[in-house]
Enzyme design. Structure first.
Site, PDB file in Angstrom:
ATOM      1  N   ARG B  47      18.114  -7.655   4.927  1.00  0.00           N
ATOM      2  CA  ARG B  47      19.017  -8.212   5.933  1.00  0.00           C
ATOM      3  C   ARG B  47      19.286  -9.687   5.664  1.00  0.00           C
ATOM      4  O   ARG B  47      20.368 -10.183   5.896  1.00  0.00           O
ATOM      5  CB  ARG B  47      18.416  -8.032   7.338  1.00  0.00           C
ATOM      6  CG  ARG B  47      19.123  -6.904   8.079  1.00  0.00           C
ATOM      7  CD  ARG B  47      18.539  -6.697   9.434  1.00  0.00           C
ATOM      8  NE  ARG B  47      17.243  -5.993   9.332  1.00  0.00           N
ATOM      9  CZ  ARG B  47      16.709  -5.298  10.341  1.00  0.00           C
ATOM     10  NH1 ARG B  47      17.322  -5.234  11.510  1.00  0.00           N
ATOM     11  NH2 ARG B  47      15.575  -4.685  10.192  1.00  0.00           N
ATOM     12  N   LYS B 151       3.114   4.283   2.809  1.00  0.00           N
ATOM     13  CA  LYS B 151       2.469   4.655   4.060  1.00  0.00           C
ATOM     14  C   LYS B 151       2.692   3.567   5.099  1.00  0.00           C
ATOM     15  O   LYS B 151       2.943   2.422   4.706  1.00  0.00           O
ATOM     16  CB  LYS B 151       0.966   4.872   3.856  1.00  0.00           C
ATOM     17  CG  LYS B 151       0.237   3.556   3.573  1.00  0.00           C
ATOM     18  CD  LYS B 151      -1.245   3.599   3.804  1.00  0.00           C
ATOM     19  CE  LYS B 151      -1.752   2.178   3.666  1.00  0.00           C
ATOM     20  NZ  LYS B 151      -3.157   1.982   3.816  1.00  0.00           N
ATOM     21  N   ASP B 180       0.687   6.433  -2.811  1.00  0.00           N
ATOM     22  CA  ASP B 180      -0.637   6.049  -2.326  1.00  0.00           C
ATOM     23  C   ASP B 180      -1.238   5.237  -3.459  1.00  0.00           C
ATOM     24  O   ASP B 180      -1.665   5.778  -4.475  1.00  0.00           O
ATOM     25  CB  ASP B 180      -1.489   7.296  -2.042  1.00  0.00           C
ATOM     26  CG  ASP B 180      -2.849   6.939  -1.451  1.00  0.00           C
ATOM     27  OD1 ASP B 180      -3.374   5.844  -1.756  1.00  0.00           O
ATOM     28  OD2 ASP B 180      -3.385   7.744  -0.681  1.00  0.00           O
ATOM     29  N   HIS B 181      -1.253   3.911  -3.265  1.00  0.00           N
ATOM     30  CA  HIS B 181      -1.582   3.076  -4.424  1.00  0.00           C
ATOM     31  C   HIS B 181      -3.009   3.308  -4.922  1.00  0.00           C
ATOM     32  O   HIS B 181      -3.321   2.978  -6.052  1.00  0.00           O
ATOM     33  CB  HIS B 181      -1.323   1.596  -4.139  1.00  0.00           C
ATOM     34  CG  HIS B 181      -2.321   0.965  -3.232  1.00  0.00           C
ATOM     35  ND1 HIS B 181      -2.178   0.976  -1.870  1.00  0.00           N
ATOM     36  CD2 HIS B 181      -3.483   0.333  -3.488  1.00  0.00           C
ATOM     37  CE1 HIS B 181      -3.208   0.361  -1.323  1.00  0.00           C
ATOM     38  NE2 HIS B 181      -4.022  -0.030  -2.275  1.00  0.00           N
ATOM     39  N   GLU B 219     -14.295  -3.338   2.975  1.00  0.00           N
ATOM     40  CA  GLU B 219     -13.564  -4.595   2.794  1.00  0.00           C
ATOM     41  C   GLU B 219     -14.356  -5.706   3.447  1.00  0.00           C
ATOM     42  O   GLU B 219     -14.935  -5.508   4.516  1.00  0.00           O
ATOM     43  CB  GLU B 219     -12.187  -4.501   3.448  1.00  0.00           C
ATOM     44  CG  GLU B 219     -11.264  -3.531   2.748  1.00  0.00           C
ATOM     45  CD  GLU B 219      -9.945  -3.377   3.506  1.00  0.00           C
ATOM     46  OE1 GLU B 219      -9.122  -4.301   3.453  1.00  0.00           O
ATOM     47  OE2 GLU B 219      -9.786  -2.339   4.165  1.00  0.00           O
ATOM     48  N   ASP B 238      -5.328   4.076   8.688  1.00  0.00           N
ATOM     49  CA  ASP B 238      -4.991   3.124   7.628  1.00  0.00           C
ATOM     50  C   ASP B 238      -5.649   3.492   6.297  1.00  0.00           C
ATOM     51  O   ASP B 238      -5.080   3.266   5.235  1.00  0.00           O
ATOM     52  CB  ASP B 238      -5.439   1.717   8.048  1.00  0.00           C
ATOM     53  CG  ASP B 238      -5.027   0.649   7.053  1.00  0.00           C
ATOM     54  OD1 ASP B 238      -3.836   0.633   6.661  1.00  0.00           O
ATOM     55  OD2 ASP B 238      -5.881  -0.166   6.649  1.00  0.00           O
ATOM     56  N   HIS B 243      -5.927   7.274   1.570  1.00  0.00           N
ATOM     57  CA  HIS B 243      -6.713   6.914   0.382  1.00  0.00           C
ATOM     58  C   HIS B 243      -8.002   7.731   0.235  1.00  0.00           C
ATOM     59  O   HIS B 243      -8.278   8.313  -0.808  1.00  0.00           O
ATOM     60  CB  HIS B 243      -7.099   5.433   0.438  1.00  0.00           C
ATOM     61  CG  HIS B 243      -5.946   4.512   0.645  1.00  0.00           C
ATOM     62  ND1 HIS B 243      -4.719   4.722   0.062  1.00  0.00           N
ATOM     63  CD2 HIS B 243      -5.830   3.373   1.371  1.00  0.00           C
ATOM     64  CE1 HIS B 243      -3.899   3.742   0.414  1.00  0.00           C
ATOM     65  NE2 HIS B 243      -4.541   2.920   1.213  1.00  0.00           N
ATOM     66  N   LYS B 343     -13.575  -2.849   7.932  1.00  0.00           N
ATOM     67  CA  LYS B 343     -13.236  -4.251   7.658  1.00  0.00           C
ATOM     68  C   LYS B 343     -14.410  -5.120   8.070  1.00  0.00           C
ATOM     69  O   LYS B 343     -15.236  -4.736   8.886  1.00  0.00           O
ATOM     70  CB  LYS B 343     -11.988  -4.639   8.440  1.00  0.00           C
ATOM     71  CG  LYS B 343     -10.738  -3.951   7.892  1.00  0.00           C
ATOM     72  CD  LYS B 343      -9.471  -4.594   8.405  1.00  0.00           C
ATOM     73  CE  LYS B 343      -8.242  -3.940   7.785  1.00  0.00           C
ATOM     74  NZ  LYS B 343      -8.096  -4.259   6.336  1.00  0.00           N
TER      75      LYS B 343
END
Lengths: 504, 504
Positions: B47, B151, B180-181, B219, B238, B243, B343
């Site tokens: 945009r 995702k 899905d990396h 993480e 998430d 994953h 996390k």
């Protein structure tokens, strides 16, 4: 592990090299590492006359030289040693021994536990045993009596049986400890632990998943002044009949019901009994022999075997032998075991290589270096274990290459490995014969070896290949492999550095 | 691997972080590593209004900063890029795109191969697809048309089905590439190679020999400014639904009949279909959720989740989740898979741990540290593979201790690992969807996750545990293990350094 009862060790041949370089150091280390809770004495015997002090001085010099940093216990160790000269053929001489032993028992309140170590030529085993028997030194009424003998245990099946029969007139089989110092090596014993303390190995340890197995004991040295012994025995008797067949048994055996001398030795015996017997007329198909010839390596002229001092210029003794064996049982039928040993090979190494089959379904593109899985158990040097396995080549696509996962004993840097003699002597003092050879196993190995010896001596057409010193033996040894794409592994000193010919 | 036909990549959301930090660098590396044999162009859209030069300058700055040593190809790469501002909701705006594409085709003789990368919020997937369809940009008569989406693909089963149905009005399933990396990571793909190019693993890769399996994605960071997205989704959506379930499928799947997108994705689907469905009334037995609270680590005050900017002080969103799953098939029945992610855990690590059973016969004395075999596949960091196995403790007797045999990808120092986006973009340009998620698998994973989401939102009695930032999550997660002697592995950055809580 400690020995709690007092004991005496009587060494025959105490002035020889084996006693000086292996036995006294091993006993010393057991002592300085506090494995002996009790008092002990060592009586050295031999034909040579020595003053006690001279004899001890010789041992002291050796120990001090070998242990520059850690010699605080040497003097206190030497106090436990005495020497007495004995002619093993003279029955009366043994009375000197009896008197000394009685003195220890009576004056110093020793238990009558006696270990006789026969560090003598095998020709003396029988006469010494007989004389010990005549002097009642085999009698276990008041303490154990054990006798350790060193290989060679005979030079063929008949002579081994004869020797066993002779010894068993004077001592019970349970008192006889036939030492094979290979079995005292940490990494040899570790074969048992690796196989039977891990869930992941045993399920694939059989003919369904294994393609073949290699057992190699390579020496870079020649005969090092042992011409008289070696030329009479050769590589087959010197290495295969004992060390390498024992190694093979540990690799191939069924799980024992427990870690005890009975269980383990029953299982090794079963392996020998299951060996496909070789027929004299097909020896060439299963066995290759060789003898090293002169070569120049890094500008050093290395003599050929026939030029070594004490060897006749037409000696037919093999310094290299390679054998393909089959074990005919449910676990191994059809899976070849390739065994080889030799002198004047490119390096000194003993290792076992388990070659697994290729996966049943080839799914990925292979990059050049992809091989089937191999598990390499390195006995010496650089003791360790290495697994070769397929991994994805980083990058696009799904290519496989072989990489190494390894463990080296030296990573356990806090621990010094006990020498084979330390281990075995301590076992014997404890009455644990697990790592000693039982008479039935001894006879079974000779039974396997005998047809090879007969064929070699009777059939002059079986070639004795020559190989230049410093190479991996006769090229003809590769003919033992049915698949021409397969060759021996050429191990180097470095555990993972294969397919590389080392220079001497 | 090279792309031989010319093509265009059209990136929606080209001014965003994903495009700048992941997509342009990935395309640049593919370009500079010569994977493109043909000409290509990239149209950035968004945009925001940008002059072409300003847009390119921004990319250049990023690439130069990231590649200080290797930036010779940057300027030539940038020549292939243009920017066009498009409001994705305005149908007419797409005519600008059509015109540009026609120009490339007509003036520069490009093949009509087009990859649309939707680096936009998921709410735009449908409208963009529709408008591409209206402008005939889905039509493959004159070259392929593919669309990559990121995702989240829905936020529960129904919304995922709805999104799929919507997209399938405009594109065929074969044109849809759900990225899905995780599947683009070398070490994830290596799971397939490790399993199916080695003879030794597959025979023990089942319920007979495996005790349980752990899959961890930890993480150490918090939500890093992504409050708006994260608070709506949480750890389960998430990380787990995509994953970690994909990872589990690669670990658990049957051997595919070939390495192709059809075969592999059929097998992963079967794993999801075999999952023991969770009942809403027994979620607590299988799932533990947590949320990090404030903590002080090495004198740094770390905010709790509810104190993060943009998060309500009574947020119920989980930042940690642990699940026990069962796969009901012949291979895995009864063997739990433990999955956890969180996390603000002590370190950043993703790994799979295969815990083998103890050997069926305990034969040796164990030293303290002896454990059953473990195979640890480290996805990140320090990518590698480690086997824990029992070895003889050097010294007397037969004691066992656990030692490590390991392989680290960094040992292959000649190779730099391609980024996940490089791998996946190249695959998509080649039409290889193996590492992309198929709609049936997507729906099957949501089907498994849905009862957990429903139970959490409907049953207020299910606890949301708090755990201090920098710890390994709620202690209650250990209750998932049936045997109280078993806990999670506490991995650290170092592949072999377990049972150690790292500080942040």
């Amino acid at each position: 592990m400690t020995i709690n009862e007092s004991f005496g060790i009587i060494i025959f041949g105490a002035s020889g090299d084996l006693a000086l370089k292996k036995l006294f150091p091993a006993i010393f280390f057991l002592y300085s590492k506090k494995h002996f809770k009790s008092k002990f004495y060592i009586l050295g015997t031999g034909r040579t006359k020595f003053e006690n002090d001279v004899f001890k001085k010789r041992i002291k010099n050796f120990l001090v030289n070998e242990n520059k940093e850690n010699n605080e216990h040497i003097d206190s160790f030497l106090k436990n040693i005495n020497y007495v000269s004995i002619n093993p053929f003279v029955e009366d001489d043994y009375n000197k021994l009896v008197t000394l032993i009685k003195d220890y028992n009576a004056k110093f309140n020793f238990a009558e536990n006696l270990l006789f170590y026969l560090a003598t030529p095998p020709s003396l085993y029988s006469i010494i045993s007989k004389n010990l028997f005549y002097h009642n030194l085999n009698n276990e009424n008041k303490g154990w009596k054990r006798i350790i003998i060193e290989k060679p245990f005979g030079h063929n099946f008949n002579s081994a049986v004869e020797l066993n029969n002779e010894l068993l007139k004077y001592f019970k089989e349970e008192q006889l400890y036939r030492i094979d110092h290979y079995l005292g090596k940490e990494t040899v014993q570790n074969i048992l632990v690796t196989r039977f303390s891990n869930t992941i190995f045993e399920p694939v340890w059989n003919r369904n998943y294994i393609h073949h197995i290699e057992i190699t004991a390579a020496e870079d040295q020649g005969i090092e002044g042992r011409a008289g012994y070696y030329d009479n025995y050769g590589a087959l008797r010197d290495m295969v009949q004992n060390h390498l067949m024992q190694l093979m048994a540990l690799i191939a055996m069924e799980p024992p019901s427990e870690i005890s001398s009975g269980s383990i030795r029953n299982e090794t015996l079963k392996v020998f009994q299951s060996l496909l017997p070789l027929q004299e007329n097909e020896i060439e198909k299963y066995v290759v022999r060789g003898q090293y010839s002169a070569n120049t390596i890094r500008n050093n002229n290395i003599k050929g075997y026939r030029q070594e001092e004490g060897i006749l210029p037409d000696s037919k003794t093999e310094t290299y032998v390679a054998i393909k064996c089959y074990i005919e049982n449910w676990r191994w039928n059809g899976i070849p075991f390739y065994i080889r040993t030799g002198k004047r090979l490119p390096t000194r190494v003993t290792e076992v290589v388990i070659h697994f089959k290729f996966p049943p379904h080839k799914m990925f593109c292979n990059s050049e270096k992809y091989n089937a899985n191999q598990l390499i158990i390195r006995i010496q040097p650089d003791e360790g274990i290495l697994l070769k396995f397929g991994l994805k080549v980083p990058g696009m696509g799904f290519k496989v290459k072989t990489v190494d996962m390894d463990f080296h004993y030296k990573e356990l840097s806090d621990i010094t490995l006990p020498s084979a003699y330390e281990r075995l002597l301590l076992d014997c003092l404890q009455g644990d014969s697990t790592l000693y050879i039982r008479n039935d196993a001894l006879e079974a190995t000779w039974k396997y070896i005998d047809p090879i010896l007969r064929a070699w001596s009777e059939n002059k057409k079986i070639p004795l290949y020559s190989y230049p010193a410093g190479t991996w033996g006769p090229v003809a040894s590769n003919n033992l492999f049915e698949d021409s794409n397969i060759t021996w592994r050429y191990p180097c000193k470095n555990l993972s550095n294969d397919n590389y010919y080392c220079e001497l």
